[in-house]
Write a protein that holds these residues in place. Sequence first.
Motif, PDB file in Angstrom:
ATOM      1  N   THR A   6       0.845  -1.196   0.000  1.00  0.00           N
ATOM      2  CA  THR A   6       0.000   0.000   0.000  1.00  0.00           C
ATOM      3  C   THR A   6       0.878   1.241   0.000  1.00  0.00           C
ATOM      4  N   LYS A  13      -9.189   2.646   0.362  1.00  0.00           N
ATOM      5  CA  LYS A  13      -8.697   1.284   0.562  1.00  0.00           C
ATOM      6  C   LYS A  13      -8.127   0.769  -0.761  1.00  0.00           C
ATOM      7  N   HIS A  14      -6.931   0.184  -0.712  1.00  0.00           N
ATOM      8  CA  HIS A  14      -6.280  -0.250  -1.943  1.00  0.00           C
ATOM      9  C   HIS A  14      -5.203  -1.272  -1.623  1.00  0.00           C
ATOM     10  N   GLY A  15      -4.680  -1.896  -2.638  1.00  0.00           N
ATOM     11  CA  GLY A  15      -3.560  -2.803  -2.456  1.00  0.00           C
ATOM     12  C   GLY A  15      -2.988  -3.264  -3.779  1.00  0.00           C
ATOM     13  N   SER A 245      -4.024  -5.554  -8.779  1.00  0.00           N
ATOM     14  CA  SER A 245      -3.944  -4.302  -8.009  1.00  0.00           C
ATOM     15  C   SER A 245      -5.346  -3.725  -7.940  1.00  0.00           C
ATOM     16  N   ILE A 247      -8.286  -0.839  -6.049  1.00  0.00           N
ATOM     17  CA  ILE A 247      -8.641   0.333  -5.235  1.00  0.00           C
ATOM     18  C   ILE A 247     -10.158   0.425  -5.176  1.00  0.00           C
TER      19      ILE A 247
END
Length: 249
Positions: A6, A13-15, A245, A247
């Motif tokens: 992150t 919120k993401h990754g 990936s 978000i």
Amino acid sequence: MLDLITSPALKPKHGFFTRKGGASSGIFAGLNCGAGSSDQADIVAINRQRVAEAMAVPLDHLIGLHQVHSPDVLAVTGPLAIRPQADAMVTATKGVALSILTADCQPVLFADANADVIGAAHAGWRGAKDGVLEATLAAMEALGAQRQNIAAVIGPCISQAAYEVGPEFFESFTDDDPETRRFFAQGSGDRLRFDLPSYGLWRLRAAGVGQAEWTGHCTYSDPERFYSYRRTTHAGEADYGRLISVIRL
């Protein structure tokens, strides 16, 4: 355990998920989320479900595309019946998770936290050269974002040290813009090494984005954490996994 990267630059919120924590085996070992791979479809579905759970969305709200190295951007408001051909998405809809698949190309996640608008782009050399990053920014503005308030983060991708290209590749860039010479270093013989993430950052900053950064992770050089199309090709393997990936608002 899932392993995701992150950035403090992105408030939603993401990754950038690595290959760790997935159900795939063999050459796909780990979190292969590529339905277009030759991995077992039911195993890929398990991997995607794990990602959806990590992002706290139903699986049908984990939106993906049929990526074709284009500059095309899709505005998303909810689940899609099919995966349309495009290479970037934007949304202002709560609970929608935008996902991009990569295996050396740049995954780029965008957010304007003030306007609650997010974006995600698949930006290989062709897509970045053809304007997918700028097109994503414009699509976010159409939803109410302001360019100077947008943060853009490039996730794990191939680094310059691992990205050797031929003279025709170099000429395709420098013929369009001589300034792009800065993104090439001498390789072996007539080969050169292309700095994809620096090129992406340059395009983003020139477009007026408020903040742009790269996480600094090279997909080619870390087989424990990342899939890599180029590493697979060099190893003579039959196929490769795809990193995801994500978000969401």
